[in-house]
Design a protein around this motif. Structure first.
Motif, PDB file in Angstrom:
ATOM      1  N   LYS A  10      33.239  16.099  20.561  1.00 46.24           N
ATOM      2  CA  LYS A  10      32.605  17.211  21.257  1.00 46.24           C
ATOM      3  C   LYS A  10      33.229  17.412  22.628  1.00 46.24           C
ATOM      4  N   TRP A  11      33.505  16.301  23.324  1.00 48.19           N
ATOM      5  CA  TRP A  11      34.115  16.358  24.648  1.00 48.19           C
ATOM      6  C   TRP A  11      35.513  16.979  24.571  1.00 48.19           C
ATOM      7  N   GLN A  12      36.275  16.601  23.581  1.00 48.02           N
ATOM      8  CA  GLN A  12      37.624  17.132  23.408  1.00 48.02           C
ATOM      9  C   GLN A  12      37.595  18.629  23.109  1.00 48.02           C
ATOM     10  N   GLN A  13      36.598  19.058  22.343  1.00 50.20           N
ATOM     11  CA  GLN A  13      36.454  20.484  22.039  1.00 50.20           C
ATOM     12  C   GLN A  13      36.161  21.280  23.310  1.00 50.20           C
ATOM     13  N   LEU A  14      35.279  20.718  24.162  1.00 50.48           N
ATOM     14  CA  LEU A  14      34.949  21.384  25.429  1.00 50.48           C
ATOM     15  C   LEU A  14      36.174  21.448  26.341  1.00 50.48           C
ATOM     16  N   GLU A  15      36.945  20.382  26.385  1.00 47.43           N
ATOM     17  CA  GLU A  15      38.151  20.368  27.205  1.00 47.43           C
ATOM     18  C   GLU A  15      39.175  21.375  26.700  1.00 47.43           C
ATOM     19  N   ALA A  16      39.313  21.457  25.375  1.00 48.95           N
ATOM     20  CA  ALA A  16      40.256  22.409  24.795  1.00 48.95           C
ATOM     21  C   ALA A  16      39.837  23.844  25.105  1.00 48.95           C
ATOM     22  N   LYS A  17      38.545  24.106  25.000  1.00 45.09           N
ATOM     23  CA  LYS A  17      38.026  25.439  25.283  1.00 45.09           C
ATOM     24  C   LYS A  17      38.248  25.803  26.745  1.00 45.09           C
ATOM     25  N   ASP A  18      38.019  24.819  27.630  1.00 49.08           N
ATOM     26  CA  ASP A  18      38.230  25.033  29.068  1.00 49.08           C
ATOM     27  C   ASP A  18      39.698  25.322  29.354  1.00 49.08           C
ATOM     28  N   LEU A  19      40.597  24.587  28.688  1.00 48.18           N
ATOM     29  CA  LEU A  19      42.027  24.767  28.906  1.00 48.18           C
ATOM     30  C   LEU A  19      42.496  26.137  28.420  1.00 48.18           C
ATOM     31  N   ASP A  20      41.951  26.619  27.301  1.00 50.54           N
ATOM     32  CA  ASP A  20      42.351  27.906  26.739  1.00 50.54           C
ATOM     33  C   ASP A  20      42.041  29.068  27.687  1.00 50.54           C
ATOM     34  N   ARG A  21      40.932  28.987  28.389  1.00 50.70           N
ATOM     35  CA  ARG A  21      40.538  30.117  29.251  1.00 50.70           C
ATOM     36  C   ARG A  21      40.851  29.870  30.726  1.00 50.70           C
ATOM     37  N   LYS A  22      41.530  28.762  31.027  1.00 50.88           N
ATOM     38  CA  LYS A  22      41.781  28.400  32.423  1.00 50.88           C
ATOM     39  C   LYS A  22      42.574  29.455  33.173  1.00 50.88           C
ATOM     40  N   ASN A  23      43.706  29.892  32.607  1.00 50.38           N
ATOM     41  CA  ASN A  23      44.522  30.895  33.298  1.00 50.38           C
ATOM     42  C   ASN A  23      43.757  32.187  33.533  1.00 50.38           C
ATOM     43  N   GLU A  24      42.981  32.597  32.545  1.00 49.31           N
ATOM     44  CA  GLU A  24      42.194  33.824  32.672  1.00 49.31           C
ATOM     45  C   GLU A  24      41.168  33.695  33.804  1.00 49.31           C
ATOM     46  N   GLU A  25      40.487  32.531  33.878  1.00 45.85           N
ATOM     47  CA  GLU A  25      39.483  32.323  34.921  1.00 45.85           C
ATOM     48  C   GLU A  25      40.131  32.252  36.304  1.00 45.85           C
ATOM     49  N   LEU A  26      41.294  31.588  36.389  1.00 46.41           N
ATOM     50  CA  LEU A  26      41.971  31.487  37.677  1.00 46.41           C
ATOM     51  C   LEU A  26      42.474  32.839  38.158  1.00 46.41           C
ATOM     52  N   GLN A  27      42.977  33.649  37.236  1.00 48.81           N
ATOM     53  CA  GLN A  27      43.425  34.990  37.603  1.00 48.81           C
ATOM     54  C   GLN A  27      42.265  35.797  38.169  1.00 48.81           C
ATOM     55  N   GLU A  28      41.100  35.709  37.530  1.00 50.26           N
ATOM     56  CA  GLU A  28      39.934  36.449  38.020  1.00 50.26           C
ATOM     57  C   GLU A  28      39.474  35.916  39.373  1.00 50.26           C
ATOM     58  N   LEU A  29      39.525  34.594  39.538  1.00 51.75           N
ATOM     59  CA  LEU A  29      39.113  34.011  40.822  1.00 51.75           C
ATOM     60  C   LEU A  29      40.036  34.473  41.943  1.00 51.75           C
ATOM     61  N   TYR A  30      41.339  34.448  41.690  1.00 53.18           N
ATOM     62  CA  TYR A  30      42.280  34.810  42.746  1.00 53.18           C
ATOM     63  C   TYR A  30      42.201  36.292  43.101  1.00 53.18           C
ATOM     64  N   LEU A  31      41.814  37.098  42.142  1.00 55.35           N
ATOM     65  CA  LEU A  31      41.560  38.505  42.466  1.00 55.35           C
ATOM     66  C   LEU A  31      40.367  38.628  43.400  1.00 55.35           C
ATOM     67  N   LEU A  32      39.322  37.846  43.130  1.00 53.53           N
ATOM     68  CA  LEU A  32      38.153  37.843  44.014  1.00 53.53           C
ATOM     69  C   LEU A  32      38.516  37.297  45.396  1.00 53.53           C
ATOM     70  N   GLU A  33      39.370  36.258  45.413  1.00 52.35           N
ATOM     71  CA  GLU A  33      39.749  35.655  46.682  1.00 52.35           C
ATOM     72  C   GLU A  33      40.706  36.535  47.478  1.00 52.35           C
ATOM     73  N   GLY A  34      41.083  37.649  46.901  1.00 48.70           N
ATOM     74  CA  GLY A  34      41.863  38.622  47.666  1.00 48.70           C
ATOM     75  C   GLY A  34      41.108  39.133  48.867  1.00 48.70           C
ATOM     76  N   CYS A  35      39.779  38.932  48.881  1.00 52.30           N
ATOM     77  CA  CYS A  35      38.972  39.365  50.019  1.00 52.30           C
ATOM     78  C   CYS A  35      39.395  38.641  51.300  1.00 52.30           C
ATOM     79  N   PHE A  36      39.913  37.408  51.175  1.00 50.24           N
ATOM     80  CA  PHE A  36      40.358  36.678  52.360  1.00 50.24           C
ATOM     81  C   PHE A  36      41.585  37.349  52.978  1.00 50.24           C
ATOM     82  N   SER A  37      42.510  37.778  52.121  1.00 50.99           N
ATOM     83  CA  SER A  37      43.688  38.502  52.619  1.00 50.99           C
ATOM     84  C   SER A  37      43.273  39.828  53.254  1.00 50.99           C
ATOM     85  N   GLU A  38      42.325  40.488  52.615  1.00 52.46           N
ATOM     86  CA  GLU A  38      41.847  41.762  53.153  1.00 52.46           C
ATOM     87  C   GLU A  38      41.171  41.564  54.503  1.00 52.46           C
TER      88      GLU A  38
END
Length: 570
Positions: A13-41
């Motif tokens: 079960k733990w490995q499945q959760l880790e795999a799921k987290d890894l699959d969506r990691k880039n997508e989540e980081l891209q969304e976070l960095y778009l939100l963190e664009g507020c610091f540059s603004e």
């Protein structure tokens, strides 16, 4: 066999959760960095505001120099050096402009991103600050000398000795000259400024003069160098994302530098007096006007004396000071000196560290309340848009009034004001040598503060006792959705989150569990960011409030969190 089967199921079960987290990691980081664009603004807005301020100064044509332009500030300094025979009142009037120029230069050094400051500019600004400080001190000395030349015309009718008081909001000057040399007049008291002193018989019959110069700014502490940029490593993400977060790091990374603020030593000084005399001897000085902004607390105040030899090494010492006593009820300090020179009352820089607990709670649209509880003090800070304000302060659980309450300031100006008032809750790069800290990896801590700031419009955060139980690569804190100021907050439904910079998870334990455990809460998953972690249990209204918040507000909250470092100093 049954136990082994359970362990196998758990591991799978733990490995499945880790795999799921890894699959969506880039997508989540891209969304976070778009939100963190507020610091540059927000950084761009601050840069535009500085340019606008320069333009407004230019079109005012009021004769005052722009301290950021070397030609203008050098001309100002040269012209003032050429002015002679200025009386003390004239120097005081000019000192207001000089202090304003010094403050502007210090703010430029503190507010400007390191990426936008060249070494030659830093050297120029620091040199201008030093020149202005030295020139101002020289002018006060020269004006005092001119005043003493008129001693006979200023003689007191009763004692026959000269006594003169000049003061404004920044300076209090007291000059006494022993014209009569009467051995019976060994005790001198000035009720106007509530200061007195006793001199020995040998000085009572000598040609001496004494000056007490109390400044509401630090004219003794040497200027500290501007720190180098704290380098923040980035994860292996796309080049576009790295470019996007470069400005974010420039805006917030320097909070973790060694010697974070140039004014660190200046906040230590509570009050300064300067004593000048031609002869050496014992002298007792009573000061009933000690103005500790922190009130009648049991803070330990150390009397420090700076001699000429020690001054060259930029060190304070306690040699030559005796019979020190402080009556808190009367706010009266009494001490004896063996020699004469600058005297200061110094408060322990880390008196409020480590903190006992803290809480960050939304109040209204783009407005939060940050509460920091220390051994002596409970400090409440409101943050609204790009401004901060001291909302309230309690000393030993009793409400205490402060001149800072109700005054909105930019974060850096607010931090400086709080330090100068004796309410220092801002660690430096050296603080861990003096305070027992719950040290966390700087990058993990920084990521947490940035994401907490992003979530602050709709979520409350709080101190957790388990943060001290996990290792330095992880942080633990409480979080609860909180949308309006009217929403009850006496017993919020806290959720415990653990974050290591790359993974966030809900914990199975609560604040009252018997032991710490990193076990995952049932039916929850891992996420790469705190934003996506709370998104699992947040309302649509909360997430909408987060996405529509002001970039300046988010930047201000992040700046305060980075400056106070709640996760390492609680």
């Amino acid at each position: 066999m049954e136990r082994l089967e359970m362990e196998r199921v758990q591991k799978e079960k733990w490995q499945q959760l880790e795999a799921k987290d890894l699959d969506r990691k880039n997508e989540e980081l891209q969304e976070l960095y778009l939100l963190e664009g507020c610091f540059s603004e927000a950084e761009k807005l601050k840069r535009d505001n500085r340019l606008l301020s320069q333009w407004k100064h230019y079109i005012q044509c009021d004769g005052s120099p722009d301290p950021s332009i070397s030609q203008e500030i050098n001309t100002f300094i040269s012209l003032w050096k050429e002015e002679t025979n200025e009386i003390f009142e004239e120097v005081i009037a000019k000192s207001k402009l000089v202090l304003h120029l010094i403050d502007k230069l210090k703010l430029i050094l503190l507010e400007t991103s390191p990426y936008n400051l060249q070494d030659k500019n830093i050297a120029q600004y620091q040199g201008s600050i030093l020149e202005l400080q030295e020139l101002l001190h020289l002018k006060f000395n020269t004006a005092t000398e001119l005043l003493l030349r008129q001693a006979s015309t200023l003689a007191d009718l009763d004692t026959g000795n000269m006594e003169k008081v000049i003061q404004d909001e920044n300076i209090t000057l007291y000059v006494w000259a022993n014209l009569k040399k009467n051995p019976r007049y060994r005790s001198v008291r000035c009720t106007e400024i509530q200061i007195g002193f006793d001199i020995p018989r040998i000085l009572a019959t000598s040609d001496i003069a004494l000056r007490l110069l109390h400044t509401h700014y630090d004219h003794v502490t040497p200027l500290r160098s501007v720190p180098k940029l704290f380098q923040v490593p980035t994860s292996t993400i796309s080049h576009s994302v790295k470019d996007n977060i470069k400005n974010v790091q420039a805006a917030v990374g320097k909070e973790f530098q060694e010697e974070y603020k140039q004014l660190e030593d200046e906040c230590d000084s509570v009050q300064e007096g300067e004593i000048k005399v031609e002869e050496q001897g014992d002298i007792e000085v009573q000061m009933s006007s000690v103005q500790e902004e922190s009130g009648n607390t049991k803070y330990e105040l150390e009397m420090k004396l700076l001699s000429e030899t020690v001054s060259a090494g930029n060190h304070w010492k306690t040699d030559g000071i005796s019979n020190v006593s402080y009556k808190s009820g009367e706010r009266l300090v009494t001490f004896s000196l063996e020699t004469f020179g600058p005297v200061t009352l110094i408060q322990d820089t880390h008196i409020n560290m480590p903190y006992q607990s803290w809480e960050l709670r939304p109040l209204d649209v783009n407005k939060v309340l940050l509460t920091v509880i220390t051994v002596f003090t409970e400090i409440q800070i409101q943050i609204k848009e790009d401004l901060c304000m001291l909302a309230s302060i309690k000393l030993n659980n009793k409400k205490h009034s402060s001149i800072l309450e109700g005054k909105w300031m930019t974060p850096i100006s607010f931090i400086i004001a709080l330090k100068e008032a004796g309410l220092n809750i801002f660690p430096t790069g050296q603080s861990h040598f003096y305070v027992a800290t719950n040290s966390k990896v700087p990058l993990v801590e920084m990521k947490a503060y940035r994401q907490m700031a992003l979530l602050s419009p709709a979520f409350a955060f709080g101190w957790s006792r388990w943060n001290a139980q996990c290792d330095s690569k992880k942080i633990v804190f409480k979080v609860s959705e909180h949308l309006t100021e009217q929403q009850p907050f006496q017993n919020p439904n806290w959720t415990l989150l653990m974050f290591n910079g790359d993974r966030a998870q809900r914990l199975k334990i609560d604040e009252y569990s018997e032991a710490f455990s990193e076990a995952l809460k049932e039916e929850t998953e891992f996420h790469s960011t705190l934003y996506h972690m709370v998104k699992d249990f947040a309302s649509k209204e909360a997430m909408e409030k987060i996405r529509s918040s002001s970039c300046q507000f988010i930047d201000s909250v992040c700046h305060m969190l980075l400056s106070i470092r709640l996760l390492s100093y609680s």
